[in-house]
Design a protein around this motif. Structure first.
Motif, mmCIF file in Angstrom:
data_model
loop_
_atom_site.group_PDB
_atom_site.id
_atom_site.type_symbol
_atom_site.label_atom_id
_atom_site.label_comp_id
_atom_site.label_asym_id
_atom_site.label_seq_id
_atom_site.Cartn_x
_atom_site.Cartn_y
_atom_site.Cartn_z
ATOM 1 N N TRP A 1 -32.476 -7.310 5.933
ATOM 2 C CA TRP A 1 -33.164 -6.032 5.501
ATOM 3 C C TRP A 1 -32.501 -4.795 5.826
ATOM 4 O O TRP A 1 -31.964 -4.642 7.047
ATOM 5 N N GLU A 2 -32.371 -3.820 4.778
ATOM 6 C CA GLU A 2 -31.461 -2.806 4.723
ATOM 7 C C GLU A 2 -31.711 -1.929 5.746
ATOM 8 O O GLU A 2 -30.549 -1.531 6.575
ATOM 9 N N HIS A 3 -32.908 -1.754 6.215
ATOM 10 C CA HIS A 3 -33.214 -0.667 7.146
ATOM 11 C C HIS A 3 -33.933 -1.236 8.477
ATOM 12 O O HIS A 3 -34.763 -0.596 9.101
ATOM 13 N N VAL A 4 -33.630 -2.502 8.893
ATOM 14 C CA VAL A 4 -34.467 -3.055 10.046
ATOM 15 C C VAL A 4 -34.005 -2.401 11.311
ATOM 16 O O VAL A 4 -32.892 -1.844 11.503
ATOM 17 N N ALA A 5 -34.843 -2.332 12.026
ATOM 18 C CA ALA A 5 -34.463 -1.595 13.670
ATOM 19 C C ALA A 5 -33.828 -2.753 14.504
ATOM 20 O O ALA A 5 -34.235 -4.059 14.052
ATOM 21 N N PRO A 6 -33.195 -2.451 14.971
ATOM 22 C CA PRO A 6 -32.343 -3.419 16.096
ATOM 23 C C PRO A 6 -33.330 -4.110 16.970
ATOM 24 O O PRO A 6 -34.191 -3.495 17.396
ATOM 25 N N GLY A 7 -32.973 -5.326 17.291
ATOM 26 C CA GLY A 7 -33.609 -6.337 18.134
ATOM 27 C C GLY A 7 -33.558 -5.960 19.531
ATOM 28 O O GLY A 7 -32.435 -5.037 19.788
ATOM 29 N N ARG A 8 -34.329 -6.481 20.647
ATOM 30 C CA ARG A 8 -33.865 -6.444 21.853
ATOM 31 C C ARG A 8 -33.794 -7.793 22.442
ATOM 32 O O ARG A 8 -34.934 -8.390 22.615
ATOM 33 N N LEU A 9 -32.880 -8.021 23.156
ATOM 34 C CA LEU A 9 -32.617 -9.395 23.877
ATOM 35 C C LEU A 9 -33.871 -9.539 24.893
ATOM 36 O O LEU A 9 -33.893 -8.642 25.670
ATOM 37 N N GLY A 10 -34.453 -10.648 25.028
ATOM 38 C CA GLY A 10 -35.359 -10.847 26.162
ATOM 39 C C GLY A 10 -35.795 -12.197 26.314
ATOM 40 O O GLY A 10 -35.568 -13.089 25.542
ATOM 41 N N VAL A 11 -36.626 -12.467 27.065
ATOM 42 C CA VAL A 11 -37.283 -13.893 27.328
ATOM 43 C C VAL A 11 -37.791 -14.284 26.135
ATOM 44 O O VAL A 11 -38.938 -13.455 25.553
ATOM 45 N N GLY A 12 -37.918 -15.625 25.873
ATOM 46 C CA GLY A 12 -38.662 -16.010 24.836
ATOM 47 C C GLY A 12 -37.749 -16.072 23.439
ATOM 48 O O GLY A 12 -38.338 -15.770 22.398
ATOM 49 N N GLU A 13 -36.445 -15.980 23.537
ATOM 50 C CA GLU A 13 -35.668 -15.744 22.347
ATOM 51 C C GLU A 13 -34.013 -16.438 22.474
ATOM 52 O O GLU A 13 -33.713 -16.931 23.684
ATOM 53 N N THR A 14 -33.756 -16.864 21.400
ATOM 54 C CA THR A 14 -32.431 -17.515 21.297
ATOM 55 C C THR A 14 -31.215 -16.319 21.777
ATOM 56 O O THR A 14 -31.077 -15.514 21.311
ATOM 57 N N GLN A 15 -30.525 -16.765 22.861
ATOM 58 C CA GLN A 15 -29.673 -15.618 23.479
ATOM 59 C C GLN A 15 -28.327 -15.738 22.603
ATOM 60 O O GLN A 15 -27.634 -14.809 22.584
ATOM 61 N N GLU A 16 -27.990 -16.932 22.184
ATOM 62 C CA GLU A 16 -26.520 -17.134 21.907
ATOM 63 C C GLU A 16 -26.484 -18.135 20.760
ATOM 64 O O GLU A 16 -27.122 -19.226 21.047
ATOM 65 N N THR A 17 -26.049 -18.265 19.717
ATOM 66 C CA THR A 17 -25.777 -19.091 18.579
ATOM 67 C C THR A 17 -24.073 -19.479 18.729
ATOM 68 O O THR A 17 -23.425 -18.299 18.320
ATOM 69 N N VAL A 18 -23.806 -20.547 18.948
ATOM 70 C CA VAL A 18 -22.457 -21.240 19.534
ATOM 71 C C VAL A 18 -21.963 -22.049 18.128
ATOM 72 O O VAL A 18 -22.541 -23.178 17.717
ATOM 73 N N PHE A 19 -20.648 -22.053 17.785
ATOM 74 C CA PHE A 19 -20.112 -22.745 16.953
ATOM 75 C C PHE A 19 -18.899 -23.457 17.424
ATOM 76 O O PHE A 19 -18.321 -23.080 18.330
ATOM 77 N N ARG A 20 -18.504 -24.570 16.870
ATOM 78 C CA ARG A 20 -17.456 -25.514 17.404
ATOM 79 C C ARG A 20 -16.282 -24.989 16.462
ATOM 80 O O ARG A 20 -16.210 -24.958 15.172
ATOM 81 N N VAL A 21 -15.031 -24.959 17.362
ATOM 82 C CA VAL A 21 -13.796 -24.865 16.418
ATOM 83 C C VAL A 21 -12.820 -25.756 17.284
ATOM 84 O O VAL A 21 -12.962 -26.095 18.390
ATOM 85 N N PRO A 22 -11.650 -26.131 16.699
ATOM 86 C CA PRO A 22 -10.813 -27.056 17.476
ATOM 87 C C PRO A 22 -10.224 -26.430 18.598
ATOM 88 O O PRO A 22 -10.159 -25.024 18.681
ATOM 89 N N GLU A 23 -10.031 -26.858 19.673
ATOM 90 C CA GLU A 23 -9.826 -26.405 21.084
ATOM 91 C C GLU A 23 -8.405 -25.492 20.919
ATOM 92 O O GLU A 23 -8.563 -24.542 21.602
ATOM 93 N N GLY A 24 -7.246 -25.726 20.130
ATOM 94 C CA GLY A 24 -6.378 -24.885 20.213
ATOM 95 C C GLY A 24 -6.560 -23.673 19.309
ATOM 96 O O GLY A 24 -5.419 -23.060 19.302
ATOM 97 N N SER A 25 -7.615 -23.470 18.673
ATOM 98 C CA SER A 25 -7.692 -22.208 17.765
ATOM 99 C C SER A 25 -8.172 -21.064 18.385
ATOM 100 O O SER A 25 -8.307 -19.885 17.546
ATOM 101 N N ILE A 26 -8.713 -20.930 19.803
ATOM 102 C CA ILE A 26 -9.229 -20.014 20.550
ATOM 103 C C ILE A 26 -8.408 -18.723 20.204
ATOM 104 O O ILE A 26 -8.843 -17.676 20.079
ATOM 105 N N GLY A 27 -7.213 -19.109 20.525
ATOM 106 C CA GLY A 27 -6.028 -17.817 20.314
ATOM 107 C C GLY A 27 -6.232 -17.202 18.795
ATOM 108 O O GLY A 27 -6.077 -15.923 18.733
#
Length: 310
Positions: A64-90
């Motif tokens: 949504w173009e003009h959406v207001a920012p959300g606020r992190l809190g209880v009852g929410e997904t805190q973080e969404t995490v992807f997999r990458v090969p171990e040597g690619s963090i750098g």
């Protein structure tokens, strides 16, 4: 063999073009499907994932173009995490510096290196370096080298007041089991599911409740092989936990039911079938605007109001 785990994660974004460019050009994900919010067809619904749009790789957005920012809190997904090969963090750390992506220094969680970062709307994301996944297929349609490319979801972390009631749903209904604890994190894993197979519960006690907005995760969807498997989960939710789901909704690419788990996070159970190639060839996923049949007669009207992606 039936695979449990995460099917997709759906979040709320700001401007559509900015969202599209970040996930395709910065993170190098495939743009799997360009459709609309079935309940608000003047708004896009974007799907990003791997080459085939496989369950466990799909991150979706309502921009949504003009959406207001959300606020992190209880009852929410805190973080969404992807997999990458171990040597690619750098590689990814350098890429984030180069692209101006807000990120933290790498840290260790459960013995793995984690690089936390945010998208332009402040959505909390991370990459985890996983050993031995270099040979897994990777989407090659971006400038991210295949050896460093994202290989689907690693996990989601849920910020909740009390872990036990949510853990009961994960273990009894969704096919997960507790496998470890570290600080305030409790880790659950879905058997041998490698992609999208982990949920972390972060116990926060009486923290502020979440407020939905830009950068917030709207819901997490879990896998059901087909309608029968989904129906069995729905029955178990009702009989063992007193939780009723919505009626089944046809989302064209999967069929869904929704419910609030005890920690107030919105969960979905989505079927693996029919998949994203049901209305366009695999080779050209995401290229054309796809509408459900009940909206096709309004195509010209809808196309006229959707933002240009550039």
């Amino acid at each position: 063999m039936v695979q449990n785990g995460i099917h997709h994660v759906t979040a709320i974004a700001g401007p559509a073009r900015r969202n599209f460019q970040f996930y395709t050009e910065v993170l190098g994900l495939r743009f799997v499907k360009r459709t609309v919010n079935f309940d608000d067809p003047g708004t896009y619904h974007f799907y990003f994932g791997d080459a085939a749009g496989s369950p466990g790789t799909i991150l979706t957005f309502f921009p949504w173009e003009h959406v207001a920012p959300g606020r992190l809190g209880v009852g929410e997904t805190q973080e969404t995490v992807f997999r990458v090969p171990e040597g690619s963090i750098g590689y990814w750390t350098h890429r984030f510096v180069e692209k101006g992506v807000v990120h933290q220094a790498p840290e260790k969680r459960f013995g793995e290196t984690v690089l936390a970062f945010k998208d332009p709307d402040g959505m909390r994301l991370a990459l985890v370096g996983v050993a031995g996944i270099e040979a897994e297929p990777a989407w090659g349609g971006s400038d991210v080298p295949a050896e460093n490319a994202i290989r689907g979801f690693h996990s989601v972390s849920l910020l909740i007041k009390d872990a036990a009631p949510t853990g009961a749903i994960l273990t009894d209904v969704l096919g997960f089991g507790e496998v470890g604890r570290e600080g305030t994190l409790i880790r659950y894993k879905a058997g041998d599911t490698a992609i999208g197979g982990i949920v972390d519960l972060r116990v926060a006690g009486d923290f502020l409740p979440a407020r939905m907005g830009g950068g917030s995760v709207h819901h997490v969807a879990f896998r059901a092989a087909d309608d029968a498997a989904q129906e069995a989960m729905v029955k178990k939710l009702a009989e063992n936990h007193g939780i009723q789901t919505t009626e089944q909704k046809d989302r064209n690419y999967f069929r869904s039911v929704y419910f609030r788990e005890p920690g107030h996070v919105l969960f979905e159970i989505a079927t693996d079938v029919p998949g994203f190639a049901v209305d366009e060839p695999l080779a050209s996923l995401g290229q054309d605007l796809k509408l459900p049949s009940f909206l096709e007669r309004r195509r010209a009207e809808i196309e006229a109001v959707l933002p240009d992606l550039g």
